[in-house]
Design a protein around this motif. Structure first.
Motif, PDB file in Angstrom:
ATOM      1  N   GLY A 125       2.040   2.045  -5.097  1.00 34.69           N
ATOM      2  CA  GLY A 125       1.678   2.394  -3.727  1.00 34.69           C
ATOM      3  C   GLY A 125       1.556   3.902  -3.553  1.00 34.69           C
ATOM      4  N   VAL A 126       1.089   4.331  -2.384  1.00 29.40           N
ATOM      5  CA  VAL A 126       0.818   5.749  -2.135  1.00 29.40           C
ATOM      6  C   VAL A 126       2.068   6.599  -2.383  1.00 29.40           C
ATOM      7  N   ILE A 127       3.144   6.263  -1.671  1.00 24.76           N
ATOM      8  CA  ILE A 127       4.358   7.070  -1.760  1.00 24.76           C
ATOM      9  C   ILE A 127       4.992   6.918  -3.142  1.00 24.76           C
ATOM     10  N   GLY A 128       4.919   5.693  -3.672  1.00 28.82           N
ATOM     11  CA  GLY A 128       5.481   5.460  -4.999  1.00 28.82           C
ATOM     12  C   GLY A 128       4.812   6.332  -6.055  1.00 28.82           C
ATOM     13  N   GLU A 129       3.475   6.461  -5.972  1.00 26.70           N
ATOM     14  CA  GLU A 129       2.755   7.284  -6.941  1.00 26.70           C
ATOM     15  C   GLU A 129       3.134   8.759  -6.791  1.00 26.70           C
ATOM     16  N   ILE A 130       3.217   9.204  -5.531  1.00 23.56           N
ATOM     17  CA  ILE A 130       3.587  10.603  -5.282  1.00 23.56           C
ATOM     18  C   ILE A 130       4.992  10.864  -5.830  1.00 23.56           C
ATOM     19  N   ALA A 131       5.915   9.944  -5.497  1.00 22.92           N
ATOM     20  CA  ALA A 131       7.296  10.110  -5.944  1.00 22.92           C
ATOM     21  C   ALA A 131       7.360  10.144  -7.466  1.00 22.92           C
ATOM     22  N   HIS A 132       6.562   9.276  -8.085  1.00 25.79           N
ATOM     23  CA  HIS A 132       6.564   9.207  -9.546  1.00 25.79           C
ATOM     24  C   HIS A 132       6.035  10.510 -10.130  1.00 25.79           C
ATOM     25  N   TYR A 133       4.975  11.052  -9.515  1.00 28.02           N
ATOM     26  CA  TYR A 133       4.366  12.278 -10.010  1.00 28.02           C
ATOM     27  C   TYR A 133       5.342  13.443  -9.948  1.00 28.02           C
ATOM     28  N   PHE A 134       6.057  13.549  -8.839  1.00 27.84           N
ATOM     29  CA  PHE A 134       6.996  14.661  -8.682  1.00 27.84           C
ATOM     30  C   PHE A 134       8.387  14.341  -9.198  1.00 27.84           C
ATOM     31  N   ARG A 135       8.534  13.141  -9.793  1.00 28.55           N
ATOM     32  CA  ARG A 135       9.836  12.694 -10.307  1.00 28.55           C
ATOM     33  C   ARG A 135      10.925  12.814  -9.238  1.00 28.55           C
ATOM     34  N   ARG A 136      10.589  12.330  -8.066  1.00 26.52           N
ATOM     35  CA  ARG A 136      11.554  12.318  -6.968  1.00 26.52           C
ATOM     36  C   ARG A 136      11.718  10.875  -6.501  1.00 26.52           C
ATOM     37  N   SER A 137      12.774  10.620  -5.799  1.00 23.46           N
ATOM     38  CA  SER A 137      12.945   9.318  -5.181  1.00 23.46           C
ATOM     39  C   SER A 137      12.672   9.464  -3.693  1.00 23.46           C
ATOM     40  N   VAL A 172       0.840  -1.200   0.000  1.00 19.94           N
ATOM     41  CA  VAL A 172       0.000   0.000   0.000  1.00 19.94           C
ATOM     42  C   VAL A 172       0.875   1.249   0.000  1.00 19.94           C
ATOM     43  N   GLY A 173       1.912   1.236   0.821  1.00 25.27           N
ATOM     44  CA  GLY A 173       2.770   2.412   0.914  1.00 25.27           C
ATOM     45  C   GLY A 173       3.646   2.578  -0.315  1.00 25.27           C
ATOM     46  N   GLY A 174       4.121   1.477  -0.846  1.00 26.86           N
ATOM     47  CA  GLY A 174       4.984   1.540  -2.021  1.00 26.86           C
ATOM     48  C   GLY A 174       6.221   0.685  -1.844  1.00 26.86           C
ATOM     49  N   LEU A 175       6.294  -0.415  -2.594  1.00 27.92           N
ATOM     50  CA  LEU A 175       7.469  -1.280  -2.542  1.00 27.92           C
ATOM     51  C   LEU A 175       8.688  -0.506  -2.997  1.00 27.92           C
ATOM     52  N   GLY A 176       9.778  -0.637  -2.253  1.00 30.36           N
ATOM     53  CA  GLY A 176      11.009  -0.026  -2.696  1.00 30.36           C
ATOM     54  C   GLY A 176      11.051   1.491  -2.537  1.00 30.36           C
ATOM     55  N   THR A 177      10.121   2.055  -1.793  1.00 26.34           N
ATOM     56  CA  THR A 177      10.236   3.470  -1.440  1.00 26.34           C
ATOM     57  C   THR A 177      10.631   3.529   0.028  1.00 26.34           C
ATOM     58  N   ILE A 178      11.272   4.629   0.415  1.00 26.98           N
ATOM     59  CA  ILE A 178      11.808   4.672   1.767  1.00 26.98           C
ATOM     60  C   ILE A 178      10.716   4.957   2.793  1.00 26.98           C
ATOM     61  N   PHE A 179       9.781   5.846   2.431  1.00 22.68           N
ATOM     62  CA  PHE A 179       8.746   6.213   3.387  1.00 22.68           C
ATOM     63  C   PHE A 179       7.469   5.394   3.223  1.00 22.68           C
ATOM     64  N   GLY A 180       7.382   4.676   2.108  1.00 19.87           N
ATOM     65  CA  GLY A 180       6.174   3.913   1.819  1.00 19.87           C
ATOM     66  C   GLY A 180       5.725   2.976   2.941  1.00 19.87           C
ATOM     67  N   PRO A 181       6.631   2.115   3.444  1.00 15.75           N
ATOM     68  CA  PRO A 181       6.203   1.172   4.481  1.00 15.75           C
ATOM     69  C   PRO A 181       5.644   1.866   5.728  1.00 15.75           C
ATOM     70  N   VAL A 182       6.176   3.049   6.056  1.00 16.21           N
ATOM     71  CA  VAL A 182       5.689   3.772   7.241  1.00 16.21           C
ATOM     72  C   VAL A 182       4.247   4.207   7.015  1.00 16.21           C
ATOM     73  N   VAL A 183       4.015   4.833   5.836  1.00 14.63           N
ATOM     74  CA  VAL A 183       2.661   5.276   5.507  1.00 14.63           C
ATOM     75  C   VAL A 183       1.717   4.077   5.456  1.00 14.63           C
ATOM     76  N   GLY A 184       2.174   3.005   4.787  1.00 14.68           N
ATOM     77  CA  GLY A 184       1.349   1.811   4.669  1.00 14.68           C
ATOM     78  C   GLY A 184       0.971   1.244   6.025  1.00 14.68           C
ATOM     79  N   ALA A 185       1.950   1.179   6.944  1.00 17.32           N
ATOM     80  CA  ALA A 185       1.679   0.627   8.266  1.00 17.32           C
ATOM     81  C   ALA A 185       0.628   1.468   8.985  1.00 17.32           C
ATOM     82  N   PHE A 186       0.745   2.790   8.909  1.00 18.90           N
ATOM     83  CA  PHE A 186      -0.233   3.646   9.576  1.00 18.90           C
ATOM     84  C   PHE A 186      -1.620   3.468   8.962  1.00 18.90           C
ATOM     85  N   VAL A 187      -1.675   3.361   7.628  1.00 18.29           N
ATOM     86  CA  VAL A 187      -2.975   3.188   6.963  1.00 18.29           C
ATOM     87  C   VAL A 187      -3.636   1.884   7.423  1.00 18.29           C
ATOM     88  N   ILE A 188      -2.864   0.802   7.403  1.00 17.50           N
ATOM     89  CA  ILE A 188      -3.463  -0.507   7.715  1.00 17.50           C
ATOM     90  C   ILE A 188      -3.839  -0.605   9.191  1.00 17.50           C
TER      91      ILE A 188
END
Lengths: 287, 322
Positions: free
Chosen positions: B309-321, B261-277
């Motif tokens: 995932g959430v963070i992955g989509e955001i990162a992709h949109y802003f072209r950031r890692s 949910v947060g984003g596989l392979g993103t640094i902040f994704g698992p944190v966001v995902g854990a809070f969501v779940i």
């Protein structure tokens, strides 16, 4: 000695389920490259299907044996067409995750309506009672399960390894583009293959309904043992899954007799030992 | 076969700066929780799972290895810490160390066995190993079977910090989480992490470049398992019990879901995902078994439409890692 034979029989029955389920997994993995995590849930649906057919439609066990795999198989084909086919070309792991999600949905829905306790399903009249074999008492239904699933396994093996349809299937596994160039509808074949694998799981469910009760989570824990069976066998060949399935059931049965404490874990321990010696599994090719 | 995660964006110094800013924002937000109306126990629980998910993500997001039995490290560390605290009467810092050491030992063994097979076989082996442990813990006397270890004392950390006070406990858990998070961040951005990513992208190429990829994957597995154990040891102080739920395979599935949910392979994704779940479980508890159905649906939706995932989509949109 009586107890030993009884455990051996239980082992053979469990082995039948392992064989039918790992066979279905192997067939699906061959064509779709997906480890079908939903297999346990579909097995459970097979059992529930038999239960509904009997209690809502008054349709007996023998028809259920035919109808339940078809109904659940069609459900499987719908799943393949609506979801699984979109994963073609992606990493294997997405297939695992998607089917895991499907399993959670299916099991959750059934748990909502039927709780976690079991529903009884009576043994059909023709298969009631037992036979005295001299050295042990054999309940007819249990003997029937072993023989019938052995026949189904061998028939599936024959279909895939010895017929023209099976040859197309195997060819499509190796090189779908080429097979397509010969004018064979590969996507339809994939859908039908998934249906076949799912049908095998549902058939196992119907067979198990009179022995184990019909429960929403009946497939959830079984599927992990089947995964261990698959890792041990290696899924390299159809025959390999059948033999490994039966053999591990028997080994589990023997453990239950000689050292009951380890009966839940023996398959997993065997998996570890096999992996240490032969990482590709007994009949497996390199991943 | 496409890569598991979308990581085509190079990590530039600019991206590192973004990550550091986000980290500071996250740390400040989390540090301010006791001053808001948010229930601290909920956040503490989420932090433990976030650390677990981050450890899990180190393996899948950067090594391409999907472990489906990661709860076994958390559960094992929980049992061992709990036993050390309650029966041996060790102080909290040593209790945590016992848990981490147990997870370390377990990850050495399970890593050695499971790293021999790749892809889905690896996943199935980790799943089977965790089920093996589940049955062992079900029968072992020190885990008390279905009851679990209950009423674990919290004690005084380093003899000073009274962990039975919610605010003190909260900051201890937060510091533990942030330390674990930074360690994972450091690992990912080290030469070791770069080699790991190259193995994920193309293992034969990494081998041909002369890397012993099995050793790298093994080390990643051990690091991930040990950090997951750290999360489990922290969780003992929050929940004050260790039970079979933490080692059951459905828990491993939840960890996968959080990361997905947060984003596989993103640094902040698992944190966001854990809070969501965790928030979902907290607020949807009234729906009973429907929660399982909802979780399953999220799995399906994520895989079909929302793979970054959430963070992955955001990162992709802003072209950031991120």
């Amino acid at each position: 000695m009586q107890a030993l034979y009884a455990q051996l029989l239980v082992g053979l029955i469990n082995g039948s389920f392992y064989a039918l389920l790992s066979l279905g997994l192997a067939v699906i993995f061959g064509m779709l490259n997906i480890i079908n995590f939903a297999h346990g849930a579909l097995y459970m649906m097979g059992a529930f299907c038999a239960y509904f057919l009997l209690n809502l439609g008054g349709i007996n066990y023998w028809w259920a044996l035919l109808l339940a795999p078809i109904i659940v198989g069609i459900f499987g084909m719908i799943l393949e067409r609506t979801m699984l086919q979109w994963l073609a070309g992606l990493d294997h792991l997405y297939g695992l995750l998607l089917t895991f999600g499907i399993a959670l949905i299916v099991q959750g829905v059934f748990q909502n309506y039927f709780g976690s306790s079991g529903l009884p399903y009576a043994i059909p009249d023709q298969l009631k009672g037992g036979m005295n074999l001299g050295f042990m008492f054999l309940p007819v239904y249990r003997g029937w399960v072993v023989v019938f699933s052995l026949v189904v396994c061998l028939a599936t093996w024959f279909l895939i390894e010895k017929t023209r349809l099976g040859a197309y299937l195997r060819a499509a596994t190796e090189n779908p583009t080429l097979v397509r160039a010969f004018g064979i509808n590969v996507p339809r074949m994939i859908t039908l293959t998934y249906g076949l694998g799912v049908g095998l799981a549902a058939l196992a469910g119907v067979l198990s309904a009179p022995i184990n009760q019909v429960r929403p989570l009946m497939g959830a824990d079984l599927i992990i043992v089947v995964f261990a069976v698959v890792v041990i066998g290696g899924m390299g060949s159809i025959m390999g899954s059948i033999i490994t399935g039966f053999a591990l059931g028997v080994i589990e049965g023997l453990t239950k007799y000689f050292y009951p404490e380890a009966s839940n874990t023996v398959v997993f321990v065997l998996m570890v030992l096999v992996l240490l010696v032969k990482p590709t599994g007994l009949t497996g090719r390199a991943a | 076969m496409t890569a598991l995660t979308d990581d085509t964006l190079p990590v530039t110094p600019r991206a590192m700066r973004d990550e550091m800013i986000l980290f500071v924002v996250m740390a400040l937000l989390l540090a301010s929780v006791p001053f808001t109306g948010v229930y601290p126990f909920f956040v503490m629980q989420a932090l433990c799972f976030a650390l677990l998910a981050c450890a899990f993500n180190l393996l899948i997001g950067y090594g391409g290895l999907l472990s489906f039995g990661h709860a076994m490290f958390m559960g094992t560390a929980g049992y061992c810490s709990g036993h050390a605290l309650k029966v041996w009467g060790l102080p909290p810092e040593l209790g945590i160390l016992v848990g981490i050491a147990a997870a370390f030992g377990l990850s050495l063994i399970t890593g050695y066995i499971s790293i021999r097979r790749q892809g889905i076989y690896f996943s199935m082996i980790t799943l089977a190993l965790s089920q093996l442990l589940y049955f062992i813990y079900l029968q072992a006397p020190f885990t008390h079977g279905e009851d679990g270890i209950q009423g674990i004392p919290q004690g005084h950390l380093f003899g000073v910090f009274d962990l039975s006070k919610p605010t003190v406990l909260y900051y201890v858990v937060l510091v533990g989480f942030l330390a674990g998070f930074l360690l994972i961040y450091r690992i990912i951005n080290s030469p070791f992490g770069e080699v790991l990513k190259s193995i994920r992208e193309n293992e034969p190429r990494a081998i041909s470049l002369g890397y012993r990829t099995d050793q790298y994957k093994f080390l990643a597995f051990v690091l991930s398992g040990t950090l997951a154990g750290f999360a489990g040891a922290l969780k003992v102080f929050v929940a004050q019990n260790a039970s079979l739920t933490d080692v059951h395979w459905s828990m491993s599935g939840e960890v996968v879901l959080m990361t997905l949910v947060g984003g596989l392979g993103t640094i902040f994704g698992p944190v966001v995902g854990a809070f969501v779940i965790i928030a979902m479980q907290q607020y949807l508890a009234g729906f009973g078994q429907w929660v399982t159905v909802i979780q399953g649906s999220i799995f399906v939706i994520c895989v079909l439409t929302f793979r970054r995932g959430v963070i992955g989509e955001i990162a992709h949109y802003f072209r950031r890692s991120l």
